[in-house]
Design a protein around this motif. Structure first.
Motif, PDB file in Angstrom:
ATOM      1  N   ILE B 138       0.843  -1.204   0.000  1.00  0.00           N
ATOM      2  CA  ILE B 138       0.000   0.000   0.000  1.00  0.00           C
ATOM      3  C   ILE B 138       0.876   1.252   0.000  1.00  0.00           C
ATOM      4  O   ILE B 138       0.658   2.199  -0.758  1.00  0.00           O
ATOM      5  CB  ILE B 138      -0.940   0.001   1.224  1.00  0.00           C
ATOM      6  N   GLU B 139       1.893   1.270   0.836  1.00  0.00           N
ATOM      7  CA  GLU B 139       2.787   2.439   0.919  1.00  0.00           C
ATOM      8  C   GLU B 139       3.498   2.674  -0.408  1.00  0.00           C
ATOM      9  O   GLU B 139       3.643   3.816  -0.853  1.00  0.00           O
ATOM     10  CB  GLU B 139       3.802   2.241   2.043  1.00  0.00           C
ATOM     11  N   ALA B 140       3.938   1.595  -1.042  1.00  0.00           N
ATOM     12  CA  ALA B 140       4.651   1.732  -2.311  1.00  0.00           C
ATOM     13  C   ALA B 140       3.733   2.305  -3.385  1.00  0.00           C
ATOM     14  O   ALA B 140       4.116   3.189  -4.165  1.00  0.00           O
ATOM     15  CB  ALA B 140       5.198   0.374  -2.749  1.00  0.00           C
ATOM     16  N   ARG B 141       2.490   1.845  -3.429  1.00  0.00           N
ATOM     17  CA  ARG B 141       1.547   2.348  -4.435  1.00  0.00           C
ATOM     18  C   ARG B 141       1.266   3.828  -4.221  1.00  0.00           C
ATOM     19  O   ARG B 141       1.213   4.624  -5.152  1.00  0.00           O
ATOM     20  CB  ARG B 141       0.232   1.568  -4.373  1.00  0.00           C
ATOM     21  N   GLN B 142       1.102   4.223  -2.959  1.00  0.00           N
ATOM     22  CA  GLN B 142       0.813   5.626  -2.661  1.00  0.00           C
ATOM     23  C   GLN B 142       1.980   6.512  -3.051  1.00  0.00           C
ATOM     24  O   GLN B 142       1.812   7.605  -3.595  1.00  0.00           O
ATOM     25  CB  GLN B 142       0.492   5.793  -1.173  1.00  0.00           C
ATOM     26  N   ALA B 143       3.202   6.041  -2.787  1.00  0.00           N
ATOM     27  CA  ALA B 143       4.390   6.837  -3.114  1.00  0.00           C
ATOM     28  C   ALA B 143       4.507   7.012  -4.625  1.00  0.00           C
ATOM     29  O   ALA B 143       4.812   8.106  -5.123  1.00  0.00           O
ATOM     30  CB  ALA B 143       5.639   6.159  -2.550  1.00  0.00           C
ATOM     31  N   GLU B 144       4.241   5.955  -5.368  1.00  0.00           N
ATOM     32  CA  GLU B 144       4.350   6.025  -6.829  1.00  0.00           C
ATOM     33  C   GLU B 144       3.328   7.007  -7.395  1.00  0.00           C
ATOM     34  O   GLU B 144       3.623   7.825  -8.264  1.00  0.00           O
ATOM     35  CB  GLU B 144       4.124   4.633  -7.399  1.00  0.00           C
ATOM     36  N   LYS B 145       2.133   6.936  -6.855  1.00  0.00           N
ATOM     37  CA  LYS B 145       1.066   7.821  -7.344  1.00  0.00           C
ATOM     38  C   LYS B 145       1.430   9.284  -7.084  1.00  0.00           C
ATOM     39  O   LYS B 145       1.235  10.163  -7.926  1.00  0.00           O
ATOM     40  CB  LYS B 145      -0.221   7.468  -6.605  1.00  0.00           C
ATOM     41  N   LEU B 146       1.947   9.539  -5.910  1.00  0.00           N
ATOM     42  CA  LEU B 146       2.320  10.902  -5.536  1.00  0.00           C
ATOM     43  C   LEU B 146       3.394  11.431  -6.480  1.00  0.00           C
ATOM     44  O   LEU B 146       3.335  12.564  -6.947  1.00  0.00           O
ATOM     45  CB  LEU B 146       2.809  10.914  -4.082  1.00  0.00           C
ATOM     46  N   MET B 147       4.390  10.613  -6.802  1.00  0.00           N
ATOM     47  CA  MET B 147       5.472  11.040  -7.702  1.00  0.00           C
ATOM     48  C   MET B 147       4.921  11.353  -9.079  1.00  0.00           C
ATOM     49  O   MET B 147       5.355  12.303  -9.734  1.00  0.00           O
ATOM     50  CB  MET B 147       6.536   9.949  -7.814  1.00  0.00           C
ATOM     51  N   GLN B 148       3.974  10.579  -9.555  1.00  0.00           N
ATOM     52  CA  GLN B 148       3.390  10.845 -10.875  1.00  0.00           C
ATOM     53  C   GLN B 148       2.711  12.214 -10.903  1.00  0.00           C
ATOM     54  O   GLN B 148       2.863  12.994 -11.832  1.00  0.00           O
ATOM     55  CB  GLN B 148       2.373   9.757 -11.230  1.00  0.00           C
ATOM     56  N   VAL B 149       1.948  12.480  -9.854  1.00  0.00           N
ATOM     57  CA  VAL B 149       1.229  13.769  -9.787  1.00  0.00           C
ATOM     58  C   VAL B 149       2.221  14.922  -9.730  1.00  0.00           C
ATOM     59  O   VAL B 149       2.082  15.928 -10.424  1.00  0.00           O
ATOM     60  CB  VAL B 149       0.284  13.786  -8.555  1.00  0.00           C
ATOM     61  N   VAL B 150       3.253  14.783  -8.902  1.00  0.00           N
ATOM     62  CA  VAL B 150       4.246  15.851  -8.740  1.00  0.00           C
ATOM     63  C   VAL B 150       4.957  16.117 -10.061  1.00  0.00           C
ATOM     64  O   VAL B 150       5.134  17.259 -10.483  1.00  0.00           O
ATOM     65  CB  VAL B 150       5.254  15.477  -7.635  1.00  0.00           C
ATOM     66  N   ASN B 151       5.372  15.036 -10.765  1.00  0.00           N
ATOM     67  CA  ASN B 151       6.100  15.211 -12.026  1.00  0.00           C
ATOM     68  C   ASN B 151       5.224  15.891 -13.074  1.00  0.00           C
ATOM     69  O   ASN B 151       5.690  16.757 -13.828  1.00  0.00           O
ATOM     70  CB  ASN B 151       6.573  13.848 -12.549  1.00  0.00           C
ATOM     71  N   ALA B 152       3.953  15.512 -13.118  1.00  0.00           N
ATOM     72  CA  ALA B 152       3.049  16.119 -14.100  1.00  0.00           C
ATOM     73  C   ALA B 152       2.897  17.613 -13.817  1.00  0.00           C
ATOM     74  O   ALA B 152       2.931  18.455 -14.717  1.00  0.00           O
ATOM     75  CB  ALA B 152       1.682  15.418 -14.050  1.00  0.00           C
ATOM     76  N   ARG B 153       2.762  17.961 -12.544  1.00  0.00           N
ATOM     77  CA  ARG B 153       2.579  19.381 -12.195  1.00  0.00           C
ATOM     78  C   ARG B 153       3.839  20.190 -12.518  1.00  0.00           C
ATOM     79  O   ARG B 153       3.772  21.331 -12.969  1.00  0.00           O
ATOM     80  CB  ARG B 153       2.281  19.507 -10.686  1.00  0.00           C
ATOM     81  N   LEU B 154       5.005  19.595 -12.254  1.00  0.00           N
ATOM     82  CA  LEU B 154       6.259  20.292 -12.525  1.00  0.00           C
ATOM     83  C   LEU B 154       6.406  20.552 -14.013  1.00  0.00           C
ATOM     84  O   LEU B 154       6.820  21.640 -14.432  1.00  0.00           O
ATOM     85  CB  LEU B 154       7.453  19.464 -12.014  1.00  0.00           C
ATOM     86  N   ALA B 155       6.073  19.554 -14.837  1.00  0.00           N
ATOM     87  CA  ALA B 155       6.192  19.717 -16.285  1.00  0.00           C
ATOM     88  C   ALA B 155       5.257  20.820 -16.772  1.00  0.00           C
ATOM     89  O   ALA B 155       5.624  21.677 -17.581  1.00  0.00           O
ATOM     90  CB  ALA B 155       5.865  18.392 -16.980  1.00  0.00           C
ATOM     91  N   GLN B 156       4.053  20.847 -16.239  1.00  0.00           N
ATOM     92  CA  GLN B 156       3.079  21.860 -16.641  1.00  0.00           C
ATOM     93  C   GLN B 156       3.555  23.253 -16.241  1.00  0.00           C
ATOM     94  O   GLN B 156       3.447  24.211 -16.996  1.00  0.00           O
ATOM     95  CB  GLN B 156       1.749  21.540 -15.950  1.00  0.00           C
ATOM     96  N   SER B 157       4.100  23.372 -15.040  1.00  0.00           N
ATOM     97  CA  SER B 157       4.594  24.656 -14.536  1.00  0.00           C
ATOM     98  C   SER B 157       5.748  25.159 -15.387  1.00  0.00           C
ATOM     99  O   SER B 157       5.817  26.341 -15.718  1.00  0.00           O
ATOM    100  CB  SER B 157       5.014  24.469 -13.083  1.00  0.00           C
ATOM    101  N   ASP B 158       6.645  24.257 -15.783  1.00  0.00           N
ATOM    102  CA  ASP B 158       7.789  24.656 -16.600  1.00  0.00           C
ATOM    103  C   ASP B 158       7.317  25.188 -17.954  1.00  0.00           C
ATOM    104  O   ASP B 158       7.852  26.179 -18.470  1.00  0.00           O
ATOM    105  CB  ASP B 158       8.727  23.462 -16.819  1.00  0.00           C
ATOM    106  N   ARG B 159       6.324  24.525 -18.526  1.00  0.00           N
ATOM    107  CA  ARG B 159       5.852  24.949 -19.854  1.00  0.00           C
ATOM    108  C   ARG B 159       5.253  26.355 -19.766  1.00  0.00           C
ATOM    109  O   ARG B 159       5.503  27.218 -20.596  1.00  0.00           O
ATOM    110  CB  ARG B 159       4.814  23.971 -20.388  1.00  0.00           C
ATOM    111  N   ARG B 160       4.459  26.598 -18.723  1.00  0.00           N
ATOM    112  CA  ARG B 160       3.808  27.910 -18.575  1.00  0.00           C
ATOM    113  C   ARG B 160       4.862  29.007 -18.363  1.00  0.00           C
ATOM    114  O   ARG B 160       4.772  30.101 -18.895  1.00  0.00           O
ATOM    115  CB  ARG B 160       2.876  27.886 -17.364  1.00  0.00           C
ATOM    116  N   TYR B 161       5.849  28.705 -17.559  1.00  0.00           N
ATOM    117  CA  TYR B 161       6.903  29.668 -17.252  1.00  0.00           C
ATOM    118  C   TYR B 161       7.637  30.063 -18.525  1.00  0.00           C
ATOM    119  O   TYR B 161       7.900  31.238 -18.779  1.00  0.00           O
ATOM    120  CB  TYR B 161       7.851  29.049 -16.229  1.00  0.00           C
ATOM    121  N   GLU B 162       7.949  29.078 -19.356  1.00  0.00           N
ATOM    122  CA  GLU B 162       8.668  29.323 -20.603  1.00  0.00           C
ATOM    123  C   GLU B 162       7.843  30.235 -21.516  1.00  0.00           C
ATOM    124  O   GLU B 162       8.372  31.174 -22.112  1.00  0.00           O
ATOM    125  CB  GLU B 162       8.936  27.970 -21.270  1.00  0.00           C
ATOM    126  N   MET B 163       6.535  29.962 -21.606  1.00  0.00           N
ATOM    127  CA  MET B 163       5.678  30.780 -22.474  1.00  0.00           C
ATOM    128  C   MET B 163       5.626  32.221 -21.987  1.00  0.00           C
ATOM    129  O   MET B 163       5.689  33.167 -22.763  1.00  0.00           O
ATOM    130  CB  MET B 163       4.254  30.204 -22.500  1.00  0.00           C
TER     131      MET B 163
END
Lengths: 186, 194
Positions: B138-163
């Protein structure tokens, strides 16, 4: 913004009842903004980190004295402002001049399109040319989005003084940013 | 200094009332100099907003103070995997207790009692292993999910900043060209007069 204010008010109410988790959540929301505000003033990451820690310790100790929870942000920044200026007075009591202000103005030369990262660096460099009062006014108004009345509370001076600092700073920044060039980097 | 009826910076920051704002906007519709000034101020404001926020070197260490640490039962109830593990452990204990203390229907032979004790021990051991395995998964699944969300948000933030930065760079380039044109025109006008 309204949603965030309501949540902060709830967290403050719980923190006042010694709910540590509530205060930790408040800290996690505001620590990055407070850190960056302090960083622009003291220009040293470790100093800004230490000051930020002190700010939140004082905020926790004095949370019950905050009469209006909706004024939490300017109240917190007021603490941060006082902490920063205490440190600046201790470290460099006499002069307001920054090292960057001693640099000669760049002469206009051949211009080319600036890369986005160069814009960001140019802004940071231009901010360093301002006095700390002007820099602080720009950060609080433009970057942090405070109203003039809130800035007056944070800085402990009249709105007219705040406006004067900000508008003078904007003129300087505007002139710097529209004439900056990167020589020899074609 | 501009010819606007009111301070253009007050206009930019929304400090004018409706009537004053209308007067400025009417003036701007026919004054190129003031239009340029407002554009330059707006570009300056946008450039300031494009400054990236830095991460603090360390998180603010507030919970390290023992006085402010949550109690053990607060920690337990605030953690999902721990709570799940605790629930499973309690269930296992209840099963073992029931198995150990339920009265026998008929007197049991010593050999049967030994078998029952062995069975109970084996059951307890298997339950403990299964519960621990479940908590880890359970802990491993939660950690993986959290990392996916964080990475997606970071990528989106970088794109907006560049624009945003590209937009500001475009505006500043246009202002530079206008300034150069004005200087050239002024210089040529002065040379003609000589």
């Amino acid at each position: 913004m309204i949603f965030r204010e309501v949540e902060d008010r709830d967290l403050i109410a719980q923190a006042r009842r010694d709910n540590v988790e509530a205060f930790n959540l408040l800290v996690s929301r505001w620590e990055k903004r407070i850190f960056n505000y302090l960083l622009r003033l003291v220009k040293n990451r470790e100093d800004a980190q230490d000051l930020a820690q002190d700010v939140f310790v004082k905020a926790h100790q004095n949370l019950r004295k905050l009469e209006d929870p909706s004024r939490f942000a300017p109240w917190l920044y007021r603490i941060a402002h006082n902490e920063a200026y205490s440190m600046l007075r201790k470290n460099r009591p006499e002069t307001d001049l920054d090292d960057a202000q001693q640099e000669p103005w760049l002469e206009p030369g051949p211009t080319r399109r600036m890369l986005p990262i160069e814009v960001s660096l140019a802004v940071e460099r231009a901010l360093k040319r301002l006095s700390k009062e002007q820099r602080e006014a720009v950060i609080l108004k433009v970057y942090q989005g405070f109203k003039f009345e809130e800035m007056s509370q944070i800085l402990g001076c009249p709105v007219s003084t705040v406006k004067s600092r900000l508008y003078t700073a904007l003129d300087l920044l505007k002139d710097t940013l529209t004439s900056v060039e990167m020589r020899g980097k074609e | 200094m501009t010819c606007s009826p009111f301070d253009l910076k007050d206009y930019l920051f929304g400090e004018l009332n409706a009537e004053e704002k209308g007067a400025v906007e009417r003036h701007l519709s026919s004054c190129a100099v003031c239009q340029d000034e407002v554009a330059a101020l707006d570009a300056t404001r946008s450039a300031i907003l494009c400054m990236r926020e830095e991460e603090p070197p360390r998180r603010i260490a507030f919970v390290s103070d023992k006085v402010f640490e949550p109690r053990w039962w607060q920690k337990l109830f605030s953690s999902g995997p721990q709570l799940g593990f605790a629930s499973a452990a309690m269930l296992a204990l209840a099963i073992i207790f029931h198995a150990a203390y339920v009265p026998a229907a008929a007197p049991a032979l010593p050999a049967a009692q030994l078998d029952q004790a062995a069975i109970q021990a084996e059951v307890s051991k298997r339950v403990a292993v299964a519960v621990e395995k479940a908590a880890v998964e359970i802990e491993a699944r939660q950690a993986e999910k959290l990392m996916q969300v964080v990475n997606a948000r970071l990528a989106q933030s970088d794109r907006r900043y560049e624009m945003d930065l590209r937009t500001v760079a475009d505006v500043l380039e246009r202002m530079n060209k206008r300034t150069a044109n004005v200087r050239r025109t002024a210089f040529e006008g002065g040379a003609d007069l000589q």
